[in-house]
Design a protein around this motif. Structure first.
Motif, PDB file in Angstrom:
ATOM      1  N   VAL A 195    -105.159   8.286 -23.832  1.00 31.55           N
ATOM      2  CA  VAL A 195    -104.866   8.669 -22.455  1.00 31.55           C
ATOM      3  C   VAL A 195    -105.606   9.968 -22.149  1.00 31.55           C
ATOM      4  CG1 VAL A 195    -103.089   9.320 -20.805  1.00 31.55           C
ATOM      5  CG2 VAL A 195    -102.609   7.553 -22.524  1.00 31.55           C
ATOM      6  N   GLU A 196    -106.482   9.926 -21.161  1.00 27.89           N
ATOM      7  CA  GLU A 196    -107.250  11.113 -20.770  1.00 27.89           C
ATOM      8  C   GLU A 196    -106.761  11.592 -19.409  1.00 27.89           C
ATOM      9  OE1 GLU A 196    -111.424  11.185 -21.577  1.00 27.89           O
ATOM     10  OE2 GLU A 196    -111.337   9.302 -22.710  1.00 27.89           O
ATOM     11  N   GLU A 197    -106.646  12.913 -19.261  1.00 30.13           N
ATOM     12  CA  GLU A 197    -106.030  13.481 -18.060  1.00 30.13           C
ATOM     13  C   GLU A 197    -106.933  14.518 -17.411  1.00 30.13           C
ATOM     14  OE1 GLU A 197    -101.873  15.695 -16.627  1.00 30.13           O
ATOM     15  OE2 GLU A 197    -102.255  15.298 -18.744  1.00 30.13           O
ATOM     16  N   GLY A 198    -106.918  14.537 -16.085  1.00 30.86           N
ATOM     17  CA  GLY A 198    -107.596  15.561 -15.304  1.00 30.86           C
ATOM     18  C   GLY A 198    -106.618  16.177 -14.321  1.00 30.86           C
ATOM     19  N   SER A 199    -106.818  17.447 -13.996  1.00 26.98           N
ATOM     20  CA  SER A 199    -105.956  18.117 -13.023  1.00 26.98           C
ATOM     21  C   SER A 199    -106.778  19.144 -12.255  1.00 26.98           C
ATOM     22  CB  SER A 199    -104.761  18.794 -13.707  1.00 26.98           C
ATOM     23  OG  SER A 199    -105.199  19.780 -14.622  1.00 26.98           O
ATOM     24  N   GLU A 200    -106.365  19.373 -11.007  1.00 27.73           N
ATOM     25  CA  GLU A 200    -107.093  20.320 -10.166  1.00 27.73           C
ATOM     26  C   GLU A 200    -106.200  20.728  -9.002  1.00 27.73           C
ATOM     27  OE1 GLU A 200    -109.108  22.835  -9.642  1.00 27.73           O
ATOM     28  OE2 GLU A 200    -110.766  21.640 -10.500  1.00 27.73           O
ATOM     29  N   SER A 201    -106.509  21.883  -8.393  1.00 26.86           N
ATOM     30  CA  SER A 201    -105.792  22.377  -7.212  1.00 26.86           C
ATOM     31  C   SER A 201    -106.793  22.710  -6.115  1.00 26.86           C
ATOM     32  CB  SER A 201    -104.967  23.626  -7.554  1.00 26.86           C
ATOM     33  OG  SER A 201    -103.956  23.325  -8.495  1.00 26.86           O
ATOM     34  N   TRP A 202    -106.379  22.476  -4.882  1.00 31.83           N
ATOM     35  CA  TRP A 202    -107.207  22.816  -3.724  1.00 31.83           C
ATOM     36  C   TRP A 202    -106.318  23.477  -2.678  1.00 31.83           C
ATOM     37  CZ3 TRP A 202    -107.224  18.098  -6.180  1.00 31.83           C
ATOM     38  CH2 TRP A 202    -108.416  17.683  -6.770  1.00 31.83           C
ATOM     39  N   ASP A 203    -106.911  24.318  -1.840  1.00 24.42           N
ATOM     40  CA  ASP A 203    -106.174  24.909  -0.730  1.00 24.42           C
ATOM     41  C   ASP A 203    -107.120  25.118   0.433  1.00 24.42           C
ATOM     42  OD1 ASP A 203    -107.264  27.175  -2.433  1.00 24.42           O
ATOM     43  OD2 ASP A 203    -106.609  28.281  -0.657  1.00 24.42           O
ATOM     44  N   ALA A 204    -106.559  25.198   1.638  1.00 30.39           N
ATOM     45  CA  ALA A 204    -107.396  25.369   2.832  1.00 30.39           C
ATOM     46  C   ALA A 204    -106.556  25.921   3.977  1.00 30.39           C
ATOM     47  CB  ALA A 204    -108.037  24.043   3.241  1.00 30.39           C
ATOM     48  N   LEU A 205    -107.214  26.713   4.822  1.00 26.14           N
ATOM     49  CA  LEU A 205    -106.630  27.208   6.063  1.00 26.14           C
ATOM     50  C   LEU A 205    -107.317  26.482   7.225  1.00 26.14           C
ATOM     51  CD1 LEU A 205    -104.745  29.260   7.504  1.00 26.14           C
ATOM     52  CD2 LEU A 205    -106.701  30.822   7.585  1.00 26.14           C
ATOM     53  N   THR A 206    -106.542  25.747   8.004  1.00 26.70           N
ATOM     54  CA  THR A 206    -107.090  24.999   9.134  1.00 26.70           C
ATOM     55  C   THR A 206    -106.351  25.394  10.404  1.00 26.70           C
ATOM     56  OG1 THR A 206    -105.570  23.167   8.677  1.00 26.70           O
ATOM     57  CG2 THR A 206    -107.774  23.043   7.695  1.00 26.70           C
ATOM     58  N   GLY A 207    -106.902  25.010  11.542  1.00 23.80           N
ATOM     59  CA  GLY A 207    -106.248  25.372  12.790  1.00 23.80           C
ATOM     60  C   GLY A 207    -106.865  24.722  13.992  1.00 23.80           C
ATOM     61  N   ARG A 208    -106.374  25.136  15.144  1.00 22.13           N
ATOM     62  CA  ARG A 208    -106.907  24.616  16.402  1.00 22.13           C
ATOM     63  C   ARG A 208    -106.766  25.670  17.494  1.00 22.13           C
ATOM     64  NH1 ARG A 208    -102.878  20.793  19.874  1.00 22.13           N
ATOM     65  NH2 ARG A 208    -100.946  21.971  19.628  1.00 22.13           N
ATOM     66  N   LEU A 209    -107.677  25.603  18.457  1.00 23.15           N
ATOM     67  CA  LEU A 209    -107.656  26.451  19.644  1.00 23.15           C
ATOM     68  C   LEU A 209    -107.918  25.554  20.847  1.00 23.15           C
ATOM     69  CD1 LEU A 209    -107.622  29.188  21.138  1.00 23.15           C
ATOM     70  CD2 LEU A 209    -110.078  29.352  20.657  1.00 23.15           C
ATOM     71  N   VAL A 210    -106.981  25.549  21.791  1.00 20.90           N
ATOM     72  CA  VAL A 210    -107.096  24.681  22.958  1.00 20.90           C
ATOM     73  C   VAL A 210    -106.917  25.524  24.214  1.00 20.90           C
ATOM     74  CG1 VAL A 210    -106.159  22.661  24.160  1.00 20.90           C
ATOM     75  CG2 VAL A 210    -106.135  22.742  21.653  1.00 20.90           C
ATOM     76  N   ALA A 211    -107.797  25.306  25.178  1.00 20.74           N
ATOM     77  CA  ALA A 211    -107.681  25.968  26.481  1.00 20.74           C
ATOM     78  C   ALA A 211    -107.626  24.893  27.562  1.00 20.74           C
ATOM     79  CB  ALA A 211    -108.868  26.900  26.725  1.00 20.74           C
ATOM     80  N   ASN A 212    -106.568  24.930  28.379  1.00 14.26           N
ATOM     81  CA  ASN A 212    -106.418  24.020  29.513  1.00 14.26           C
ATOM     82  C   ASN A 212    -106.516  24.827  30.800  1.00 14.26           C
ATOM     83  OD1 ASN A 212    -105.906  21.702  27.891  1.00 14.26           O
ATOM     84  ND2 ASN A 212    -103.774  22.349  27.636  1.00 14.26           N
ATOM     85  N   VAL A 213    -107.461  24.446  31.657  1.00 13.91           N
ATOM     86  CA  VAL A 213    -107.701  25.164  32.903  1.00 13.91           C
ATOM     87  C   VAL A 213    -107.417  24.232  34.077  1.00 13.91           C
ATOM     88  CG1 VAL A 213    -109.369  26.428  34.291  1.00 13.91           C
ATOM     89  CG2 VAL A 213    -109.472  26.561  31.784  1.00 13.91           C
ATOM     90  N   GLN A 214    -106.470  24.625  34.928  1.00 17.26           N
ATOM     91  CA  GLN A 214    -106.135  23.821  36.100  1.00 17.26           C
ATOM     92  C   GLN A 214    -107.165  24.107  37.186  1.00 17.26           C
ATOM     93  OE1 GLN A 214    -103.273  22.060  35.452  1.00 17.26           O
ATOM     94  NE2 GLN A 214    -103.606  20.744  37.243  1.00 17.26           N
TER      95      GLN A 214
END
Length: 324
Positions: A195-214
């Motif tokens: 049995v062979e095993e691999g392991s890893e960790s990842w992280d990220a900062l994500t987001g959004r910016l929305v502008a609604n103009v009437q």
């Protein structure tokens, strides 16, 4: 089936809390014919038995104010997976795939006769298997705020930080097929060293910016910039990903558009243009490995760009009738 529990609690007139917890088991059995021929001597099928158990929890706080609304939260999930992939074939498949010419002592020899003699004494059918297990954990915190700046401008800002911890195992025993025993290796799945095993960790900062103009009483323009993230991982059919896991996907998207009613509310439309990039998209390709008799699916990372536009147009000549 799944089990989901939800709890709502109003803390005050402006604050509310929501708690979600769920458990979802999932099983599939996917056997299919792979030889693509009506020849009785050539038979190949594959089967993928997959079992997944997901435990998910989320705590969310909601704020409702005069000039802005906000959502804050955190989540934790754990998924335990088991996968068994098998390939069952007749010895006729090997007879069709293996004959050829190889060099021996600098001299070419035809292996067709050798293969024919070896297969004559072999079992009619053989099965190889590949067994995988995985434990995937995800942690996340997020916030999303909706600001009303004035009568004609609205701004939305959101951020999320995610962490993924993954471990994955590979196990391929040597088939009991006599030719596999003779060469000390399988024909479809490469034999693993236990049995062979691999392991890893990842992280990220994500987001959004929305502008609604009437821009009028019945129409608005919008602009969106957002990023997304999908963690890296392991290819169950490729043991090399144990030491070299797949990269995560990073998505960036920009969109601008206008939507609303025009010409005395007889035309209702939405028009938008967008541009997206995907760094490290995980996609499945058919890959023929060196020394392999046939191609098999594998997962690779690839970069992509997407540019496009979208138009939705409805004609409303009078109330009760619309054509688009």
């Amino acid at each position: 089936h799944s089990i989901i529990g939800k709890l709502w609690y109003d803390i005050s007139d402006t604050w509310a809390m929501k708690l979600i917890t769920s458990y979802r088991p999932y099983e599939t059995y996917n056997r299919q014919d792979e030889d693509g021929t009506a020849d009785d001597d050539i038979y190949l099928d594959t089967n993928n038995i997959f079992d997944s158990d997901i435990f998910y929890n989320e705590l969310q706080l909601n704020y409702t104010g005069d000039s802005f609304n906000a959502v804050f939260g955190a989540n934790y999930s754990q998924e335990d997976v088991y996968q068994l992939t098998t390939a069952t074939a007749s010895k006729g498949v090997l007879g069709a795939a293996l004959p050829g010419t190889v060099g021996l002592g600098g001299l070419p020899i035809d292996t067709t006769l050798i293969t024919t003699i070896a297969l004559a004494g072999a079992e009619d059918f053989f099965t190889e298997s590949l067994e995988n297990t995985g434990e995937f954990k995800n942690y996340g915190i997020y916030a999303d705020v909706d600001f009303t700046v004035n009568d004609w401008l609205n701004i939305l800002v959101g951020l999320r930080y995610s962490v993924d911890d993954k471990s994955f195992t590979f196990f391929t025993p040597l088939s009991d097929f006599s030719l596999a025993q003779l060469q000390m290796d399988n024909f479809v799945f490469l034999v693993t060293d236990g049995v062979e095993e691999g392991s890893e960790s990842w992280d990220a900062l994500t987001g959004r910016l929305v502008a609604n103009v009437q821009i009028s009483e019945g129409a608005m323009a919008f602009f969106t910039y957002s990023t997304g993230y999908k963690s890296g991982g392991f290819d169950s059919l490729s043991i090399v990903t144990k030491d070299d896991p797949l990269d995560p996907e990073i998505v960036e998207n920009i969109e601008f558009g206008v939507k609303g009613d025009f010409f005395e509310n007889t035309i209702r439309t939405q028009v938008s243009v967008f541009y997206s990039t995907i760094d490290g998209r995980q996609e499945v390709v058919e890959s023929l490995q060196p020394g392999a008799a046939a191609a098999r699916p594998s997962i690779v990372n690839a970069d992509e760009e997407i540019t496009g536009f979208e138009i939705t147009l409805d004609w409303v000549p009078y109330d009760g009738f619309r054509m688009g």
